[in-house]
Motif scaffolding. Structure first.
Motif, PDB file in Angstrom:
ATOM      1  N   GLY A 181       0.808  -1.219   0.000  1.00  0.00           N
ATOM      2  CA  GLY A 181       0.000   0.000   0.000  1.00  0.00           C
ATOM      3  C   GLY A 181       0.835   1.261   0.000  1.00  0.00           C
ATOM      4  N   SER A 182       1.862   1.299   0.844  1.00  0.00           N
ATOM      5  CA  SER A 182       2.699   2.504   0.910  1.00  0.00           C
ATOM      6  C   SER A 182       3.500   2.691  -0.371  1.00  0.00           C
ATOM      7  CB  SER A 182       3.634   2.436   2.114  1.00  0.00           C
ATOM      8  OG  SER A 182       4.474   1.310   2.054  1.00  0.00           O
ATOM      9  N   ALA A 183       3.928   1.584  -0.985  1.00  0.00           N
ATOM     10  CA  ALA A 183       4.697   1.686  -2.229  1.00  0.00           C
ATOM     11  C   ALA A 183       3.815   2.166  -3.380  1.00  0.00           C
ATOM     12  CB  ALA A 183       5.326   0.335  -2.572  1.00  0.00           C
ATOM     13  N   ILE A 184       2.576   1.673  -3.435  1.00  0.00           N
ATOM     14  CA  ILE A 184       1.630   2.158  -4.446  1.00  0.00           C
ATOM     15  C   ILE A 184       1.358   3.641  -4.233  1.00  0.00           C
ATOM     16  CG2 ILE A 184      -0.778   2.034  -5.219  1.00  0.00           C
ATOM     17  CD1 ILE A 184       0.736  -0.287  -6.306  1.00  0.00           C
ATOM     18  N   ALA A 185       1.186   4.035  -2.969  1.00  0.00           N
ATOM     19  CA  ALA A 185       0.945   5.449  -2.659  1.00  0.00           C
ATOM     20  C   ALA A 185       2.108   6.312  -3.112  1.00  0.00           C
ATOM     21  CB  ALA A 185       0.713   5.608  -1.161  1.00  0.00           C
ATOM     22  N   ALA A 186       3.331   5.839  -2.881  1.00  0.00           N
ATOM     23  CA  ALA A 186       4.512   6.601  -3.290  1.00  0.00           C
ATOM     24  C   ALA A 186       4.549   6.785  -4.798  1.00  0.00           C
ATOM     25  CB  ALA A 186       5.778   5.901  -2.800  1.00  0.00           C
ATOM     26  N   ARG A 187       4.214   5.724  -5.532  1.00  0.00           N
ATOM     27  CA  ARG A 187       4.197   5.810  -6.997  1.00  0.00           C
ATOM     28  C   ARG A 187       3.172   6.847  -7.459  1.00  0.00           C
ATOM     29  NH1 ARG A 187       5.460   2.097 -10.896  1.00  0.00           N
ATOM     30  NH2 ARG A 187       7.428   2.009  -9.739  1.00  0.00           N
ATOM     31  N   LEU A 188       1.985   6.828  -6.865  1.00  0.00           N
ATOM     32  CA  LEU A 188       0.942   7.791  -7.233  1.00  0.00           C
ATOM     33  C   LEU A 188       1.358   9.216  -6.876  1.00  0.00           C
ATOM     34  CD1 LEU A 188      -2.180   5.765  -6.017  1.00  0.00           C
ATOM     35  CD2 LEU A 188      -1.516   6.172  -8.394  1.00  0.00           C
ATOM     36  N   ALA A 189       1.940   9.378  -5.681  1.00  0.00           N
ATOM     37  CA  ALA A 189       2.365  10.714  -5.249  1.00  0.00           C
ATOM     38  C   ALA A 189       3.458  11.269  -6.152  1.00  0.00           C
ATOM     39  CB  ALA A 189       2.850  10.660  -3.795  1.00  0.00           C
ATOM     40  N   GLU A 190       4.353  10.405  -6.604  1.00  0.00           N
ATOM     41  CA  GLU A 190       5.426  10.829  -7.514  1.00  0.00           C
ATOM     42  C   GLU A 190       4.866  11.405  -8.808  1.00  0.00           C
ATOM     43  OE1 GLU A 190       7.697   7.329  -8.089  1.00  0.00           O
ATOM     44  OE2 GLU A 190       8.625   7.377  -6.097  1.00  0.00           O
ATOM     45  N   HIS A 191       3.672  10.949  -9.184  1.00  0.00           N
ATOM     46  CA  HIS A 191       3.054  11.405 -10.429  1.00  0.00           C
ATOM     47  C   HIS A 191       2.005  12.502 -10.182  1.00  0.00           C
ATOM     48  CE1 HIS A 191       5.017   7.782 -11.893  1.00  0.00           C
ATOM     49  NE2 HIS A 191       4.812   8.215 -13.118  1.00  0.00           N
ATOM     50  N   LEU A 211       0.774   3.690 -12.548  1.00  0.00           N
ATOM     51  CA  LEU A 211       0.484   2.279 -12.336  1.00  0.00           C
ATOM     52  C   LEU A 211       0.412   1.546 -13.674  1.00  0.00           C
ATOM     53  CD1 LEU A 211      -2.227   2.331  -9.511  1.00  0.00           C
ATOM     54  CD2 LEU A 211       0.272   2.359  -9.330  1.00  0.00           C
ATOM     55  N   ASP A 212       0.875   0.301 -13.677  1.00  0.00           N
ATOM     56  CA  ASP A 212       0.839  -0.530 -14.882  1.00  0.00           C
ATOM     57  C   ASP A 212      -0.553  -1.149 -14.987  1.00  0.00           C
ATOM     58  OD1 ASP A 212       1.302  -2.153 -17.038  1.00  0.00           O
ATOM     59  OD2 ASP A 212       2.668  -3.520 -16.002  1.00  0.00           O
ATOM     60  N   LEU A 213      -1.502  -0.325 -15.425  1.00  0.00           N
ATOM     61  CA  LEU A 213      -2.916  -0.709 -15.443  1.00  0.00           C
ATOM     62  C   LEU A 213      -3.213  -1.631 -16.621  1.00  0.00           C
ATOM     63  CD1 LEU A 213      -5.412   0.077 -13.672  1.00  0.00           C
ATOM     64  CD2 LEU A 213      -6.030   1.640 -15.531  1.00  0.00           C
ATOM     65  N   ARG A 214      -3.860  -2.755 -16.344  1.00  0.00           N
ATOM     66  CA  ARG A 214      -4.206  -3.734 -17.372  1.00  0.00           C
ATOM     67  C   ARG A 214      -5.665  -4.140 -17.196  1.00  0.00           C
ATOM     68  NH1 ARG A 214       1.165  -7.721 -17.274  1.00  0.00           N
ATOM     69  NH2 ARG A 214       2.701  -6.024 -17.073  1.00  0.00           N
ATOM     70  N   ARG A 215      -6.478  -3.816 -18.166  1.00  0.00           N
ATOM     71  CA  ARG A 215      -7.910  -4.099 -18.045  1.00  0.00           C
ATOM     72  C   ARG A 215      -8.228  -5.503 -18.565  1.00  0.00           C
ATOM     73  NH1 ARG A 215     -12.976  -0.317 -20.131  1.00  0.00           N
ATOM     74  NH2 ARG A 215     -14.637  -1.684 -19.329  1.00  0.00           N
ATOM     75  N   ILE A 216      -8.970  -6.260 -17.766  1.00  0.00           N
ATOM     76  CA  ILE A 216      -9.463  -7.573 -18.179  1.00  0.00           C
ATOM     77  C   ILE A 216     -10.885  -7.396 -18.684  1.00  0.00           C
ATOM     78  CG2 ILE A 216     -10.058  -9.898 -17.405  1.00  0.00           C
ATOM     79  CD1 ILE A 216      -7.987  -9.631 -15.216  1.00  0.00           C
ATOM     80  N   ASP A 217     -11.168  -7.922 -19.856  1.00  0.00           N
ATOM     81  CA  ASP A 217     -12.509  -7.829 -20.420  1.00  0.00           C
ATOM     82  C   ASP A 217     -13.384  -8.892 -19.758  1.00  0.00           C
ATOM     83  OD1 ASP A 217     -14.692  -7.197 -21.918  1.00  0.00           O
ATOM     84  OD2 ASP A 217     -14.010  -8.197 -23.749  1.00  0.00           O
ATOM     85  N   GLY A 218     -13.845  -8.576 -18.569  1.00  0.00           N
ATOM     86  CA  GLY A 218     -14.636  -9.531 -17.814  1.00  0.00           C
ATOM     87  C   GLY A 218     -15.364  -8.835 -16.683  1.00  0.00           C
ATOM     88  N   PRO A 219     -16.254  -9.538 -16.005  1.00  0.00           N
ATOM     89  CA  PRO A 219     -17.065  -8.944 -14.936  1.00  0.00           C
ATOM     90  C   PRO A 219     -16.302  -8.844 -13.627  1.00  0.00           C
ATOM     91  CG  PRO A 219     -17.578 -11.265 -15.131  1.00  0.00           C
ATOM     92  CD  PRO A 219     -16.590 -10.959 -16.231  1.00  0.00           C
ATOM     93  N   ILE A 220     -16.955  -8.293 -12.621  1.00  0.00           N
ATOM     94  CA  ILE A 220     -16.416  -8.328 -11.269  1.00  0.00           C
ATOM     95  C   ILE A 220     -16.151  -9.788 -10.904  1.00  0.00           C
ATOM     96  CG2 ILE A 220     -17.017  -7.995  -8.835  1.00  0.00           C
ATOM     97  CD1 ILE A 220     -18.582  -5.482  -9.755  1.00  0.00           C
ATOM     98  N   VAL A 249      -7.360   6.679 -15.262  1.00  0.00           N
ATOM     99  CA  VAL A 249      -6.418   7.716 -14.833  1.00  0.00           C
ATOM    100  C   VAL A 249      -5.266   7.114 -14.024  1.00  0.00           C
ATOM    101  CG1 VAL A 249      -7.663   8.241 -12.682  1.00  0.00           C
ATOM    102  CG2 VAL A 249      -6.242   9.999 -13.758  1.00  0.00           C
ATOM    103  N   LEU A 250      -5.478   5.977 -13.387  1.00  0.00           N
ATOM    104  CA  LEU A 250      -4.405   5.352 -12.614  1.00  0.00           C
ATOM    105  C   LEU A 250      -3.229   4.972 -13.503  1.00  0.00           C
ATOM    106  CD1 LEU A 250      -6.480   3.052 -10.214  1.00  0.00           C
ATOM    107  CD2 LEU A 250      -5.437   5.267  -9.687  1.00  0.00           C
ATOM    108  N   GLY A 251      -3.526   4.647 -14.761  1.00  0.00           N
ATOM    109  CA  GLY A 251      -2.455   4.348 -15.706  1.00  0.00           C
ATOM    110  C   GLY A 251      -1.631   5.573 -16.038  1.00  0.00           C
ATOM    111  N   GLU A 252      -2.239   6.757 -15.935  1.00  0.00           N
ATOM    112  CA  GLU A 252      -1.532   8.007 -16.182  1.00  0.00           C
ATOM    113  C   GLU A 252      -0.769   8.471 -14.937  1.00  0.00           C
ATOM    114  OE1 GLU A 252      -4.553  10.700 -17.419  1.00  0.00           O
ATOM    115  OE2 GLU A 252      -5.367   9.321 -18.927  1.00  0.00           O
ATOM    116  N   LEU A 253      -1.041   7.806 -13.818  1.00  0.00           N
ATOM    117  CA  LEU A 253      -0.410   8.186 -12.549  1.00  0.00           C
ATOM    118  C   LEU A 253       0.643   7.176 -12.113  1.00  0.00           C
ATOM    119  CD1 LEU A 253      -3.603   9.421 -10.670  1.00  0.00           C
ATOM    120  CD2 LEU A 253      -1.717  10.838 -11.510  1.00  0.00           C
TER     121      LEU A 253
END
Length: 272
Positions: A2-12, A141-150, A135-139
């Motif tokens: 969690g803290s590492a993800i937060a740091a990545r987002l804050a950096e962007h 994160l290596d965002l990868r969308r799966i074409d599927g439901p919850i 927007v997380l991909g622009e901040l």
């Protein structure tokens, strides 16, 4: 994570809020170092996107807490559950979140916590609202969308973790058994000869697992639930849960098994 993800987002350039009520001084320092800002419940409920990154055993309780907050708020954020829970659990969480009027995204984080100079981990998302978090991909994160439901992202997480962490659990169990029987050196040498990839893996995976074992207990049970009560392999993951429970208790106690696993890992690194 969690803290590492937060740091990545804050950096962007992202403002990252977190609740620090009742948290330790160590947690507060880690949050500050990661660029997180302490916030009250009302401010968190008013965020655009809320990422849930907690031990799997706490995921439902957090969703219920967030839903209560959002029910009192005019703003309806997107809640992204990033926890290692099975498909049935994620659907329960989704029902709780959606009842508050918030949007919901199922997510799976695969890989090590982000570090400077790396692009990972992979951040898979699924569900109808997945497009709401591009927007997380622009901040950063290596965002990868799966074409599927919850449930699709959580199914991926369960399958991947079942293989990845299951191999670590299998290795730990057999190493401890070999040590007990006086065959540890022979096991190490045979792995080096006939299965060098496993030999190398155990050298890193065993000591890395020790401080995380307590969190893996609930995750193994989530994987067992993912397979289902009638699936014969579900018993394997219940066994891994009990193994990691034992190792976690040993780490907090005498440390005998932990020392044996570290010694085996170090001998693997020394004998390449």
């Amino acid at each position: 994570m969690g803290s590492a993800i937060a740091a990545r987002l804050a950096e962007h350039g992202c403002k990252v809020l977190t609740s620090l009520d009742g948290r330790s001084a160590t947690t507060r320092k880690r949050a500050a170092a990661s660029g997180m800002v302490s916030a009250g419940d009302a401010e968190i409920a008013n965020a655009d996107i809320i990422l849930s990154i907690v031990p799997p055993g706490e995921a439902v309780a957090l969703a219920e807490h967030l839903a209560t907050l959002i029910n009192r708020s005019a703003k309806k954020p997107v809640i992204v559950d990033c926890n290692a829970v099975n498909v049935e659990t994620i659907r329960t969480i989704a029902d709780v979140v959606l009842s508050s009027g918030a949007h919901f995204v199922d997510a799976a984080i695969i890989g090590l916590p982000p570090k400077p100079g790396t692009t990972g981990p992979a951040f898979y998302v699924s569900g109808e609202a997945a497009a709401d978090v591009t927007v997380l991909g622009e901040l950063g994160l290596d965002l990868r969308r799966i074409d599927g439901p919850i449930g699709a992202a959580s199914a991926l997480k369960m399958s991947y973790a079942g293989i990845n962490k299951g191999l670590t659990g299998l290795g730990a169990a057999m190493v401890l058994a070999a040590v007990s029987a006086g065959a540890a050196d022979a096991l190490r040498d045979e792995l080096a000869l006939s299965a060098p990839h496993i030999h190398a893996r155990l050298g890193n995976a065993l000591p890395d697992m020790l401080p995380k074992a307590y969190r893996w207990v609930a995750e193994m049970r989530e994987i067992a639930g993912f397979l289902g009560d009638d699936h014969p392999a579900a018993l394997i993951y219940e066994g891994f849960a009990r193994l990691f429970e034992h190792i976690a208790a040993d780490v907090e106690g005498a440390g005998t098994d932990a020392a044996q696993l570290v010694a085996f890992a170090e001998s693997c690194k020394a004998k390449k």
